[in-house]
Design a protein around this motif. Structure first.
Motif, PDB file in Angstrom:
ATOM      1  N   PHE A  69       0.858  -1.182   0.000  1.00  0.00           N
ATOM      2  CA  PHE A  69       0.000   0.000   0.000  1.00  0.00           C
ATOM      3  C   PHE A  69       0.895   1.233   0.000  1.00  0.00           C
ATOM      4  O   PHE A  69       1.758   1.367   0.862  1.00  0.00           O
ATOM      5  CB  PHE A  69      -0.876  -0.020   1.260  1.00  0.00           C
ATOM      6  CG  PHE A  69      -1.903   1.073   1.344  1.00  0.00           C
ATOM      7  CD1 PHE A  69      -3.232   0.807   1.058  1.00  0.00           C
ATOM      8  CD2 PHE A  69      -1.548   2.357   1.729  1.00  0.00           C
ATOM      9  CE1 PHE A  69      -4.197   1.802   1.157  1.00  0.00           C
ATOM     10  CE2 PHE A  69      -2.492   3.361   1.826  1.00  0.00           C
ATOM     11  CZ  PHE A  69      -3.822   3.082   1.540  1.00  0.00           C
ATOM     12  N   VAL A  70       0.696   2.130  -0.974  1.00  0.00           N
ATOM     13  CA  VAL A  70       1.535   3.314  -1.131  1.00  0.00           C
ATOM     14  C   VAL A  70       0.664   4.569  -1.120  1.00  0.00           C
ATOM     15  O   VAL A  70      -0.305   4.648  -1.883  1.00  0.00           O
ATOM     16  CB  VAL A  70       2.315   3.266  -2.472  1.00  0.00           C
ATOM     17  CG1 VAL A  70       3.130   4.526  -2.691  1.00  0.00           C
ATOM     18  CG2 VAL A  70       3.182   2.022  -2.560  1.00  0.00           C
ATOM     19  N   LYS A  88      -0.286  -5.660 -22.089  1.00  0.00           N
ATOM     20  CA  LYS A  88      -1.513  -6.429 -22.247  1.00  0.00           C
ATOM     21  C   LYS A  88      -2.007  -7.131 -20.991  1.00  0.00           C
ATOM     22  O   LYS A  88      -3.124  -7.608 -20.962  1.00  0.00           O
ATOM     23  CB  LYS A  88      -1.354  -7.437 -23.378  1.00  0.00           C
ATOM     24  CG  LYS A  88      -0.378  -8.564 -23.118  1.00  0.00           C
ATOM     25  CD  LYS A  88      -0.316  -9.481 -24.330  1.00  0.00           C
ATOM     26  CE  LYS A  88       0.643 -10.630 -24.129  1.00  0.00           C
ATOM     27  NZ  LYS A  88       0.663 -11.511 -25.289  1.00  0.00           N
ATOM     28  N   TYR A  89      -1.227  -7.166 -19.925  1.00  0.00           N
ATOM     29  CA  TYR A  89      -1.622  -7.931 -18.748  1.00  0.00           C
ATOM     30  C   TYR A  89      -2.302  -7.108 -17.659  1.00  0.00           C
ATOM     31  O   TYR A  89      -2.792  -7.670 -16.686  1.00  0.00           O
ATOM     32  CB  TYR A  89      -0.410  -8.643 -18.147  1.00  0.00           C
ATOM     33  CG  TYR A  89       0.278  -9.550 -19.148  1.00  0.00           C
ATOM     34  CD1 TYR A  89      -0.345 -10.703 -19.603  1.00  0.00           C
ATOM     35  CD2 TYR A  89       1.530  -9.226 -19.655  1.00  0.00           C
ATOM     36  CE1 TYR A  89       0.278 -11.526 -20.539  1.00  0.00           C
ATOM     37  CE2 TYR A  89       2.150 -10.048 -20.574  1.00  0.00           C
ATOM     38  CZ  TYR A  89       1.521 -11.194 -21.011  1.00  0.00           C
ATOM     39  OH  TYR A  89       2.128 -11.994 -21.927  1.00  0.00           O
ATOM     40  N   ASN A  90      -2.314  -5.789 -17.783  1.00  0.00           N
ATOM     41  CA  ASN A  90      -2.938  -4.918 -16.780  1.00  0.00           C
ATOM     42  C   ASN A  90      -3.582  -3.740 -17.484  1.00  0.00           C
ATOM     43  O   ASN A  90      -3.015  -3.174 -18.416  1.00  0.00           O
ATOM     44  CB  ASN A  90      -1.891  -4.354 -15.814  1.00  0.00           C
ATOM     45  CG  ASN A  90      -1.670  -5.184 -14.583  1.00  0.00           C
ATOM     46  OD1 ASN A  90      -2.035  -4.794 -13.489  1.00  0.00           O
ATOM     47  ND2 ASN A  90      -1.043  -6.342 -14.761  1.00  0.00           N
ATOM     48  N   ARG A  91      -4.710  -3.351 -17.010  1.00  0.00           N
ATOM     49  CA  ARG A  91      -5.366  -2.099 -17.403  1.00  0.00           C
ATOM     50  C   ARG A  91      -6.125  -1.623 -16.171  1.00  0.00           C
ATOM     51  O   ARG A  91      -7.331  -1.795 -16.053  1.00  0.00           O
ATOM     52  CB  ARG A  91      -6.295  -2.305 -18.586  1.00  0.00           C
ATOM     53  CG  ARG A  91      -6.800  -0.997 -19.136  1.00  0.00           C
ATOM     54  CD  ARG A  91      -7.334  -1.158 -20.553  1.00  0.00           C
ATOM     55  NE  ARG A  91      -7.954   0.056 -20.995  1.00  0.00           N
ATOM     56  CZ  ARG A  91      -7.316   1.115 -21.463  1.00  0.00           C
ATOM     57  NH1 ARG A  91      -6.002   1.092 -21.549  1.00  0.00           N
ATOM     58  NH2 ARG A  91      -7.960   2.186 -21.843  1.00  0.00           N
ATOM     59  N   PRO A  92      -5.406  -1.039 -15.217  1.00  0.00           N
ATOM     60  CA  PRO A  92      -6.016  -0.713 -13.927  1.00  0.00           C
ATOM     61  C   PRO A  92      -7.006   0.441 -14.015  1.00  0.00           C
ATOM     62  O   PRO A  92      -6.878   1.334 -14.851  1.00  0.00           O
ATOM     63  CB  PRO A  92      -4.815  -0.313 -13.064  1.00  0.00           C
ATOM     64  CG  PRO A  92      -3.833   0.243 -14.045  1.00  0.00           C
ATOM     65  CD  PRO A  92      -4.006  -0.600 -15.287  1.00  0.00           C
ATOM     66  N   GLY A  93      -7.978   0.387 -13.124  1.00  0.00           N
ATOM     67  CA  GLY A  93      -8.928   1.481 -13.010  1.00  0.00           C
ATOM     68  C   GLY A  93      -8.453   2.493 -11.994  1.00  0.00           C
ATOM     69  O   GLY A  93      -7.478   2.283 -11.273  1.00  0.00           O
ATOM     70  N   VAL A 104      -5.230   3.197  -7.465  1.00  0.00           N
ATOM     71  CA  VAL A 104      -4.905   2.427  -8.663  1.00  0.00           C
ATOM     72  C   VAL A 104      -4.146   1.198  -8.178  1.00  0.00           C
ATOM     73  O   VAL A 104      -3.095   1.315  -7.554  1.00  0.00           O
ATOM     74  CB  VAL A 104      -4.024   3.241  -9.638  1.00  0.00           C
ATOM     75  CG1 VAL A 104      -3.535   2.363 -10.791  1.00  0.00           C
ATOM     76  CG2 VAL A 104      -4.770   4.464 -10.152  1.00  0.00           C
ATOM     77  N   THR A 105      -4.705   0.024  -8.431  1.00  0.00           N
ATOM     78  CA  THR A 105      -4.058  -1.221  -8.007  1.00  0.00           C
ATOM     79  C   THR A 105      -3.572  -1.976  -9.231  1.00  0.00           C
ATOM     80  O   THR A 105      -4.328  -2.169 -10.191  1.00  0.00           O
ATOM     81  CB  THR A 105      -5.017  -2.102  -7.192  1.00  0.00           C
ATOM     82  OG1 THR A 105      -5.412  -1.389  -6.019  1.00  0.00           O
ATOM     83  CG2 THR A 105      -4.359  -3.415  -6.773  1.00  0.00           C
ATOM     84  N   ASN A 112       1.814 -10.391  -6.918  1.00  0.00           N
ATOM     85  CA  ASN A 112       1.973  -9.325  -5.932  1.00  0.00           C
ATOM     86  C   ASN A 112       1.128  -8.150  -6.396  1.00  0.00           C
ATOM     87  O   ASN A 112       0.977  -7.926  -7.601  1.00  0.00           O
ATOM     88  CB  ASN A 112       3.440  -8.893  -5.824  1.00  0.00           C
ATOM     89  CG  ASN A 112       4.317 -10.016  -5.345  1.00  0.00           C
ATOM     90  OD1 ASN A 112       4.103 -10.587  -4.287  1.00  0.00           O
ATOM     91  ND2 ASN A 112       5.323 -10.354  -6.143  1.00  0.00           N
ATOM     92  N   ARG A 113       0.569  -7.407  -5.450  1.00  0.00           N
ATOM     93  CA  ARG A 113      -0.253  -6.245  -5.778  1.00  0.00           C
ATOM     94  C   ARG A 113       0.342  -4.994  -5.149  1.00  0.00           C
ATOM     95  O   ARG A 113       0.818  -5.036  -4.021  1.00  0.00           O
ATOM     96  CB  ARG A 113      -1.679  -6.409  -5.236  1.00  0.00           C
ATOM     97  CG  ARG A 113      -2.465  -7.484  -5.920  1.00  0.00           C
ATOM     98  CD  ARG A 113      -3.856  -7.607  -5.347  1.00  0.00           C
ATOM     99  NE  ARG A 113      -3.762  -7.948  -3.926  1.00  0.00           N
ATOM    100  CZ  ARG A 113      -4.689  -7.644  -3.025  1.00  0.00           C
ATOM    101  NH1 ARG A 113      -5.764  -6.989  -3.358  1.00  0.00           N
ATOM    102  NH2 ARG A 113      -4.532  -7.997  -1.772  1.00  0.00           N
ATOM    103  N   ILE A 114       0.258  -3.902  -5.896  1.00  0.00           N
ATOM    104  CA  ILE A 114       0.638  -2.597  -5.361  1.00  0.00           C
ATOM    105  C   ILE A 114      -0.562  -1.687  -5.532  1.00  0.00           C
ATOM    106  O   ILE A 114      -1.077  -1.520  -6.645  1.00  0.00           O
ATOM    107  CB  ILE A 114       1.848  -1.994  -6.092  1.00  0.00           C
ATOM    108  CG1 ILE A 114       3.032  -2.962  -6.080  1.00  0.00           C
ATOM    109  CG2 ILE A 114       2.240  -0.660  -5.448  1.00  0.00           C
ATOM    110  CD1 ILE A 114       4.179  -2.532  -6.954  1.00  0.00           C
ATOM    111  N   SER A 115      -1.016  -1.100  -4.425  1.00  0.00           N
ATOM    112  CA  SER A 115      -2.109  -0.129  -4.463  1.00  0.00           C
ATOM    113  C   SER A 115      -1.519   1.253  -4.244  1.00  0.00           C
ATOM    114  O   SER A 115      -0.979   1.550  -3.175  1.00  0.00           O
ATOM    115  CB  SER A 115      -3.143  -0.425  -3.377  1.00  0.00           C
ATOM    116  OG  SER A 115      -3.803  -1.635  -3.647  1.00  0.00           O
TER     117      SER A 115
END
Length: 125
Positions: A69-70, A88-93, A104-105, A112-115
């Protein structure tokens, strides 16, 4: 005790995919890379706008599925930058959260996830 900084260690499994994601798409730069010998797992520090992350291929360094979390500023511009890059692997909202922030995550190739979060300043547009 006074903490100087916190640096999450994220487990990665493929150097090329990690570089494509963190450097090519998210826009981090590599500060250093370390291996004990050719063919050994890599340990990498990447940085962008004051955010430091360590990426490790070493068994036992981090767990796949970690969530970082940032708090940041300039999130809408960062979001625009990401969705305008061909990845092609991400299109975050750009999500409005229950804690009065924009978020934005992104999910890396290793789950791994970064928010990235920015406090709303009264204007929700």
């Amino acid at each position: 005790m006074t903490a100087d900084k916190t640096i999450p260690v994220l487990r990665i499994f493929d150097y090329d995919k990690a570089i494509e994601f963190y450097v090519g798409w998210l826009g981090f730069k590599i500060n250093f890379e370390h291996t004990f010998h050719e063919g050994a797992p890599r340990y990498i520090e990447v940085e962008r706008d004051g955010i430091l992350l360590h990426l490790s291929e070493h068994h036992g360094d981090g767990t796949p599925g970690t969530h970082v979390f940032v708090w940041c500023t300039g999130l809408k511009a960062f979001h625009s930058e990401l969705i305008n890059k061909p990845y092609k692997y991400n299109r975050p909202g750009l999500e409005e959260t229950f804690y009065d922030a924009w978020c934005v995550t992104v999910n890396d190739p290793f789950n791994n996830r970064i928010s990235f979060n920015e406090k709303m300043s009264g204007d929700k547009n």
